[in-house]
Design a protein around this motif. Structure first.
Motif, PDB file in Angstrom:
ATOM      1  N   PRO A   1      -9.479   4.108 -14.699  1.00 24.14           N
ATOM      2  CA  PRO A   1      -9.126   3.355 -15.671  1.00 24.14           C
ATOM      3  C   PRO A   1      -8.896   3.562 -16.941  1.00 24.14           C
ATOM      4  O   PRO A   1      -9.774   4.266 -18.079  1.00 24.14           O
ATOM      5  CB  PRO A   1      -9.593   1.617 -15.606  1.00 24.14           C
ATOM      6  CG  PRO A   1     -10.995   2.405 -15.654  1.00 24.14           C
ATOM      7  CD  PRO A   1     -11.150   3.362 -14.480  1.00 24.14           C
TER       8      PRO A   1
ATOM      9  N   ALA B   1      -3.011  -6.161  -5.330  1.00 21.20           N
ATOM     10  CA  ALA B   1      -3.275  -7.714  -4.631  1.00 21.20           C
ATOM     11  C   ALA B   1      -2.163  -8.471  -4.536  1.00 21.20           C
ATOM     12  O   ALA B   1      -2.962  -9.544  -3.314  1.00 21.20           O
ATOM     13  CB  ALA B   1      -4.292  -7.306  -5.557  1.00 21.20           C
TER      14      ALA B   1
ATOM     15  N   SER C   1      -7.168   4.631  -5.682  1.00 20.17           N
ATOM     16  CA  SER C   1      -8.857   5.697  -4.686  1.00 20.17           C
ATOM     17  C   SER C   1      -8.288   7.315  -4.559  1.00 20.17           C
ATOM     18  O   SER C   1      -7.282   7.410  -3.622  1.00 20.17           O
ATOM     19  CB  SER C   1      -9.090   5.180  -3.248  1.00 20.17           C
ATOM     20  OG  SER C   1      -9.170   3.765  -3.167  1.00 20.17           O
TER      21      SER C   1
ATOM     22  N   GLN D   1      -4.803  -0.730  -7.415  1.00 20.46           N
ATOM     23  CA  GLN D   1      -6.405   0.080  -7.521  1.00 20.46           C
ATOM     24  C   GLN D   1      -5.815   1.216  -6.560  1.00 20.46           C
ATOM     25  O   GLN D   1      -5.120   1.291  -5.678  1.00 20.46           O
ATOM     26  CB  GLN D   1      -7.222  -0.895  -6.239  1.00 20.46           C
ATOM     27  CG  GLN D   1      -8.992  -0.552  -6.262  1.00 20.46           C
ATOM     28  CD  GLN D   1      -9.328  -1.228  -5.212  1.00 20.46           C
ATOM     29  OE1 GLN D   1      -8.757  -1.549  -4.334  1.00 20.46           O
ATOM     30  NE2 GLN D   1     -10.253  -1.130  -5.992  1.00 20.46           N
TER      31      GLN D   1
ATOM     32  N   MET E   1      -3.082   3.925  -2.480  1.00 18.32           N
ATOM     33  CA  MET E   1      -2.807   3.285  -4.283  1.00 18.32           C
ATOM     34  C   MET E   1      -2.268   1.346  -3.062  1.00 18.32           C
ATOM     35  O   MET E   1      -2.003   1.317  -2.544  1.00 18.32           O
ATOM     36  CB  MET E   1      -2.177   3.335  -5.240  1.00 18.32           C
ATOM     37  CG  MET E   1      -1.656   2.093  -6.347  1.00 18.32           C
ATOM     38  SD  MET E   1       0.050   2.198  -7.378  1.00 18.32           S
ATOM     39  CE  MET E   1       1.076   1.080  -5.835  1.00 18.32           C
TER      40      MET E   1
ATOM     41  N   ARG F   1       0.377  -1.470  -0.071  1.00 12.62           N
ATOM     42  CA  ARG F   1       0.130  -0.156   0.278  1.00 12.62           C
ATOM     43  C   ARG F   1       0.573   0.878   0.064  1.00 12.62           C
ATOM     44  O   ARG F   1       1.923   0.907   0.882  1.00 12.62           O
ATOM     45  CB  ARG F   1      -0.596  -0.142   1.702  1.00 12.62           C
ATOM     46  CG  ARG F   1      -1.876   1.536   1.452  1.00 12.62           C
ATOM     47  CD  ARG F   1      -2.735   1.121   3.152  1.00 12.62           C
ATOM     48  NE  ARG F   1      -1.593   1.249   4.083  1.00 12.62           N
ATOM     49  CZ  ARG F   1      -0.835   2.456   4.061  1.00 12.62           C
ATOM     50  NH1 ARG F   1      -1.291   3.716   3.682  1.00 12.62           N
ATOM     51  NH2 ARG F   1      -0.519   2.775   5.575  1.00 12.62           N
TER      52      ARG F   1
ATOM     53  N   PRO G   1      -3.527  -7.236  -9.233  1.00 11.69           N
ATOM     54  CA  PRO G   1      -3.920  -5.559  -9.653  1.00 11.69           C
ATOM     55  C   PRO G   1      -3.724  -4.922  -9.010  1.00 11.69           C
ATOM     56  O   PRO G   1      -3.932  -4.844  -7.772  1.00 11.69           O
ATOM     57  CB  PRO G   1      -5.770  -5.928  -9.462  1.00 11.69           C
ATOM     58  CG  PRO G   1      -5.821  -7.833 -10.174  1.00 11.69           C
ATOM     59  CD  PRO G   1      -4.284  -8.223  -9.395  1.00 11.69           C
TER      60      PRO G   1
ATOM     61  N   ALA H   1      -8.523   9.067 -11.680  1.00  9.17           N
ATOM     62  CA  ALA H   1      -8.839   7.786 -11.163  1.00  9.17           C
ATOM     63  C   ALA H   1      -9.720   7.016 -11.612  1.00  9.17           C
ATOM     64  O   ALA H   1     -10.900   6.380 -11.297  1.00  9.17           O
ATOM     65  CB  ALA H   1      -9.304   7.912  -9.678  1.00  9.17           C
TER      66      ALA H   1
ATOM     67  N   ASN I   1       0.548  -0.469 -14.471  1.00  3.77           N
ATOM     68  CA  ASN I   1       0.636  -1.843 -13.947  1.00  3.77           C
ATOM     69  C   ASN I   1       1.761  -2.751 -15.052  1.00  3.77           C
ATOM     70  O   ASN I   1       1.428  -3.096 -15.960  1.00  3.77           O
ATOM     71  CB  ASN I   1      -0.497  -2.965 -13.725  1.00  3.77           C
ATOM     72  CG  ASN I   1      -1.089  -4.010 -12.943  1.00  3.77           C
ATOM     73  OD1 ASN I   1       0.427  -4.697 -12.669  1.00  3.77           O
ATOM     74  ND2 ASN I   1      -1.620  -4.923 -12.792  1.00  3.77           N
TER      75      ASN I   1
ATOM     76  N   GLU J   1     -12.736   5.260  -6.825  1.00  2.00           N
ATOM     77  CA  GLU J   1     -12.073   3.707  -7.424  1.00  2.00           C
ATOM     78  C   GLU J   1     -11.688   3.010  -8.739  1.00  2.00           C
ATOM     79  O   GLU J   1     -12.382   2.788  -9.627  1.00  2.00           O
ATOM     80  CB  GLU J   1     -11.874   2.712  -6.264  1.00  2.00           C
ATOM     81  CG  GLU J   1     -11.765   2.838  -4.561  1.00  2.00           C
ATOM     82  CD  GLU J   1     -12.783   1.907  -3.818  1.00  2.00           C
ATOM     83  OE1 GLU J   1     -12.889   0.773  -4.312  1.00  2.00           O
ATOM     84  OE2 GLU J   1     -12.221   1.873  -2.478  1.00  2.00           O
ATOM     85  N   ALA J   2      -9.877   2.945  -9.020  1.00  2.00           N
ATOM     86  CA  ALA J   2      -9.846   2.973 -10.557  1.00  2.00           C
ATOM     87  C   ALA J   2      -9.075   1.329 -10.364  1.00  2.00           C
ATOM     88  O   ALA J   2      -8.345   1.532  -9.354  1.00  2.00           O
ATOM     89  CB  ALA J   2      -9.162   3.420 -10.931  1.00  2.00           C
ATOM     90  N   THR J   3      -9.515   0.282 -10.804  1.00  2.12           N
ATOM     91  CA  THR J   3      -8.348  -0.435 -11.109  1.00  2.12           C
ATOM     92  C   THR J   3      -7.660  -0.711 -12.328  1.00  2.12           C
ATOM     93  O   THR J   3      -8.424  -0.746 -13.334  1.00  2.12           O
ATOM     94  CB  THR J   3      -9.694  -2.164 -10.785  1.00  2.12           C
ATOM     95  OG1 THR J   3      -9.912  -1.672  -9.789  1.00  2.12           O
ATOM     96  CG2 THR J   3      -8.701  -3.689 -10.733  1.00  2.12           C
TER      97      THR J   3
END
Length: 337
Positions: A168, A139, A112, A110, A136, A82, A108, A166, A103, A117-119
Motif C-alpha cells: 500500500p 469490498a 493479491s 484489495q 483485485m 472482483r 476498500p 502489492a 481508489n 495482499e495490499a489494501t
C-alpha cells in the motif's frame, strides 16, 4: 490492459479514447442478461481479464479509457466485485507493464499478487504488474482508476519499482491527491480532443506524478516536481476557476482553501501562464455576460441581472470593464446584437 474496439460494440470511441457504460445496453434486458452482455463486450475490449459482480444489487458499470503516448489510463465505477488475471489469461495477452491502482471511492480495494495482499482505503493506491497472476477485490460497489505504464519507462524514474509490488502507498501523499483529480479531468468527456502534442504532454504529466507517488530518485523527482506536479496543480487551479468564477466572493484565498495550496503559490503558477487570477476571472465573467447579452433566452433579463449572474457586484465597474473589452456598453452591445 489494451482496449480494442469492435464494430457493433456498445462503446463510444473517439480516437484513442473509449467510453463504455451499462446504460448503453438494450433496455429490455434483465439484470443477469445485462451483466452477461457487458461481460462479453468488456472482454472483447480489454482482453485477458475476468471479473464478477455483486449479486445483491442491480448491475451497473462504467468504464472510461484513454491512451496518452504509451501510457494508458482507465476509470471504473459500478457494482463490479472482483477482477482477476490468471496465468492462462497472461499467456493469451502477455505484457509485463506496471499498473497503479488508485481508489477513487470509499470502499476498500484489495490486491493479491506475489503472495502478498495490499489494501487501499479511500484515496489509497498500490502497484501491481500485468505480467503475474493477480486478483483485485472491492469490498462494496465503488470507484477506482488504473494507470498502466511500460516497465522500462517507469524503471527509468523509479529504479526500485519492483520492490513496491502489492504494497500500500500512503494515501496522504499530495501526489496521489493530485493524480486522482488530474485523471478525472483528463478523462472528462468535455475535455476530449485529438491533439497528439497535448496527449504526449498529458502522458508525461501523469507519469511524473506517478513517479513522485512511488518515490522517484532525487534527479527524477526534481524534474517531475517542476514538470508533472506543477502542471497538474495548474490544471486543477484553472478548472476550479472555470467552475467558480461566477461567485462574487471568489478570490485567491477561497481557491487556496478549496484545493489545499497557498494563495502565493497559486498566484505564482498563474503568473507563469501570463495571466493573473484577477485577469482570468474578469475575462471569464465578461465572456459569460457577452454570451448572455447575445442570447434571446436572456432577453427579459435586465443588464444588471446578467451582471450579477456573471459574478459582478458593482454595476458601474461592470459597465466600464465591458466597454473596455468589447468597445461598447452592455446596453449598446445588446441592441446591436
Amino acid at each position: 490492459m489494451r482496449p480494442r474496439n469492435r464494430e457493433g460494440r456498445t462503446s463510444e470511441v473517439r480516437m484513442n479514447r473509449i467510453s463504455f457504460t451499462s446504460d448503453q445496453l438494450p433496455a429490455h434486458l434483465g439484470d443477469a442478461a445485462r451483466f452477461a452482455h457487458w461481460h462479453e463486450q468488456f472482454e472483447a475490449l480489454t482482453c485477458c481479464v475476468d471479473y464478477s459482480r455483486f449479486e445483491d444489487c442491480a448491475f451497473r458499470a462504467r468504464f472510461q479509457f484513454a491512451q496518452f503516448s504509451d501510457l494508458r489510463v482507465a476509470l471504473f465505477d459500478g457494482t463490479l466485485k472482483r477482477f482477476s488475471r490468471s496465468a492462462s489469461a497472461i499467456a493469451r495477452g502477455p505484457d509485463d507493464d506496471f499498473c497503479l491502482l488508485l481508489n477513487r471511492g470509499t470502499a476498500p480495494l484489495q490486491l493479491s499478487q506475489f503472495g502478498r495482499e495490499a489494501t487501499a482505503g479511500a484515496g489509497g493506491a498500490f502497484v501491481g504488474t500485468n505480467g503475474a497472476a493477480a486478483e483485485m477485490m472491492v469490498a462494496a460497489p465503488g470507484e477506482w482508476a488504473t494507470v498502466t505504464i511500460a516497465r522500462d519507462r517507469l524503471l527509468q524514474l523509479v529504479p526500485r519499482a519492483d520492490d513496491l509490488m502489492a504494497r500500500p502507498l500512503d494515501p496522504g501523499q499530495p501526489a496521489l491527491r493530485h493524480l486522482k483529480r488530474y485523471l478525472e479531468s483528463v478523462l472528462d468527456p468535455d475535455e476530449i480532443g485529438t491533439d497528439p502534442d497535448l496527449d504526449r504532454h498529458i502522458g508525461t504529466t501523469v507519469l511524473d506524478i506517478v513517479a513522485l507517488a512511488l518515490g522517484a530518485g532525487r534527479d527524477a523527482a526534481e524534474i517531475a516536481t517542476l514538470r508533472g506536479l506543477r502542471a497538474a496543480r495548474l490544471h486543477e487551479i484553472l478548472a476550479e476557476i472555470r467552475a467558480s468564477f461566477t461567485n462574487p466572493a471568489f478570490s485567491p484565498r477561497c481557491l487556496a482553501q478549496k484545493i489545499g495550496l497557498s494563495p502565493r503559490y497559486i498566484q505564482a503558477l498563474l503568473h507563469e501562464t501570463g495571466t493573473s487570477f484577477t485577469e482570468r476571472v474578469l475575462e471569464l465573467r465578461l465572456q459569460k455576460a457577452r454570451t448572455a447579452l447575445m442570447s434571446r433566452h436572456h432577453g427579459r433579463l435586465k443588464v444588471s441581472e446578467i451582471a450579477y449572474a456573471c459574478g459582478f457586484n458593482d454595476i458601474s465597474y461592470f459597465n466600464q470593464a465591458f466597454r473596455r473589452r468589447f468597445g461598447a456598453s452592455p446596453s449598446q452591445f445588446r441592441g446591436s446584437a
